[in-house]
Structures are given as C-alpha cells and as structure tokens.
Design an enzyme around this catalytic site. Structure first.
Site, PDB file in Angstrom:
ATOM      1  N   HIS A  97      14.516 -11.507   6.307  1.00 33.42           N
ATOM      2  CA  HIS A  97      15.218 -12.080   5.153  1.00 33.42           C
ATOM      3  C   HIS A  97      15.156 -11.065   4.017  1.00 33.42           C
ATOM      4  O   HIS A  97      14.325 -11.174   3.120  1.00 33.42           O
ATOM      5  CB  HIS A  97      14.550 -13.393   4.752  1.00 33.42           C
ATOM      6  N   HIS A 119      10.845 -23.279   7.811  1.00 30.29           N
ATOM      7  CA  HIS A 119      10.171 -23.324   6.521  1.00 30.29           C
ATOM      8  C   HIS A 119       8.942 -24.233   6.606  1.00 30.29           C
ATOM      9  O   HIS A 119       9.060 -25.444   6.754  1.00 30.29           O
ATOM     10  CB  HIS A 119      11.066 -23.796   5.369  1.00 30.29           C
ATOM     11  N   THR A 167      10.464 -17.855  -2.553  1.00 29.20           N
ATOM     12  CA  THR A 167      10.890 -18.205  -1.202  1.00 29.20           C
ATOM     13  C   THR A 167      12.033 -19.200  -1.317  1.00 29.20           C
ATOM     14  O   THR A 167      12.358 -19.665  -2.413  1.00 29.20           O
ATOM     15  CB  THR A 167       9.728 -18.803  -0.390  1.00 29.20           C
ATOM     16  N   GLU A 183      18.634 -13.332   7.679  1.00 28.83           N
ATOM     17  CA  GLU A 183      18.834 -14.411   6.720  1.00 28.83           C
ATOM     18  C   GLU A 183      19.104 -13.846   5.336  1.00 28.83           C
ATOM     19  O   GLU A 183      18.640 -12.754   5.004  1.00 28.83           O
ATOM     20  CB  GLU A 183      17.572 -15.285   6.623  1.00 28.83           C
ATOM     21  N   ARG A 199       0.809  -1.217   0.000  1.00 28.62           N
ATOM     22  CA  ARG A 199       0.000   0.000   0.000  1.00 28.62           C
ATOM     23  C   ARG A 199       0.846   1.272   0.000  1.00 28.62           C
ATOM     24  O   ARG A 199       0.367   2.340  -0.307  1.00 28.62           O
ATOM     25  CB  ARG A 199      -0.932  -0.016   1.229  1.00 28.62           C
TER      26      ARG A 199
END
Length: 237
Positions: A43, A190, A100, A70, A18
């Site tokens: 990350h 994960h 990802t 990460e 946004r």
C-alpha cells in the site's frame, strides 16, 4: 480455501527507519511466498513513508503468486499501477496524511469517479477491488461501478470480537450474502489476526482472500515468519 495475501508495508517501515536495505523487502516477499503465502500486498502512499514507488516496480519481478497494490487512485498511483500491472488493484479512500485506512468508499457519492478509474484498470487486464464498509447500500453502489470485487473493511468486526461480541460479525455476513447475490468477489482486511481470522472466515460465505499485514508481522516477532504464515494458512483452510 480463502487465500492469504501478506501486506509487507511494515517490513518497509522497519527498513526505512534505519536506512539501507535491512530488512531486505524483496527477500522477505520471496520468503513469504516460499513459506506458503498466496499473495503479496503493498500500500504505497504519496509520502513513501513505508513502501516506495520503486519497491512496487521491483516487486513486479519477484511476486510469483498474486500481486496486489492498494491505494487511493490519485494520478501518481494510477500511473504506478498501470506501469506495474499487478494481478489486482484495491482502491482505498485514505487521506494523504492518514496513519492507516479508516473507512470504506462512499460508492454512491463517488460512483462516477470509481467507475472511470475501474474501467481504466480493467481495460489493462487488472482485476479491481474497492474497500467498503459492511453497509448494504455501499455494496449495491459498488456493483454499479463495475468492480470485480469488494474488500470488506474489518476494523469494526475486529474491535467487537476483541470485546467478546461475536454478533459484531452480523453486518459482514449480510454484506457478504448480498455481494454473492450480485456476483461480486469478496476480499477482507484490516485488524484481522490469528485471534479472530478463523471465526471471520468460517462465518463469511464466499470469502476469497484476506490481506493481513500489521498483525501478521507483529505476531511473527514472537512466532517467526514461516510459522506465522502457516498458522494463518491452517486457520483459513
């Protein structure tokens, strides 16, 4: 107790969608810690599509628990980590355009590179962890890099568990046993969720920390962030 580090990438994704500063990433990080979260994970990726490099800098003053950054150790990432000096850096071999993370390191093929990067971080007082699949040869290779910890890539476990196959955890148990024998700390992450986290934690010896983002933030849409963080903490006891 296994520590819970909350990955707040999805909060940044929502903010960036946004423009402006709603939701406020820094306030969310403060709140997660106030609710009992024992670490904050980010990350950042090169295109800054969720976490921005400036977020990493701003969070340094906000995170009072454990700060974990990460990413793929390319030059810009290395410079950012050395500037922010988090408690832990987790090295992930994700491609630039990846949605990802999808695999752990080949710690044999990349041993020399990982060893060099890990030494640089450790020289600056930063604990290191490297993302690995539950393959014994990769665990042995990780040990040779000098890393402090490994982070087990748990997508395969989560998928098998969702199908009702509890034996999908077996490679992770064997990997954890070997890591313990080699003196490597064990993290995991994960696709871990409220559905599978207790089973995983109860079966992995020496599990020090889990990093959970997508599932936790998604669950919080229904359950509330405070409640969801504490539900994870209860399952990790």
């Amino acid at each position: 107790m296994t520590k819970l580090s909350v990955n707040i990438n999805k909060i940044a994704t929502l903010r960036n969608a946004r423009g402006g500063n709603v939701p406020d990433l820094l306030k969310v990080a403060v709140d997660i810690q106030r609710f009992g979260g024992q670490g904050i994970t980010i990350h950042p990726r090169p295109d800054e599509r969720h976490i921005r490099y400036q977020d990493a800098r701003d969070l340094k003053a906000i995170v009072t628990t454990e700060y974990n950054i990460e990413g793929n150790p390319q030059h810009n990432f290395i410079d950012l980590v050395l500037e922010c000096k988090p408690d832990q850096v987790t090295l992930v071999p994700d491609a630039i355009g990846a949605i990802t993370s999808s695999a752990g390191w080949d710690t044999i093929k990349n041993q020399e590179y990982l060893t060099e990067v890990i030494h640089e971080f450790q020289k600056n007082g930063i604990r290191t962890s490297i993302f690995v699949d539950p393959i014994l040869e990769m665990i042995e290779g990780a040990k040779k890099t000098g890393t402090d910890r490994i982070e087990l890539y748990t997508e395969s476990f989560a998928h098998q568990y969702s199908l009702g196959n509890e034996r999908g955890i077996d490679p992770y148990v064997e990997a954890a046993k070997l890591a313990n024998e080699l003196g490597l700390g064990i993290n995991a992450g994960h696709d871990l969720s409220l559905d599978n986290i207790k089973f995983f934690k109860d079966n992995i010896p020496g599990l020090l920390e889990v990093s959970i983002g997508h599932a936790l933030i998604s669950e919080a849409l229904y359950l509330g962030l405070d409640n969801t963080v504490n539900m994870y903490l209860n399952k990790l006891k």
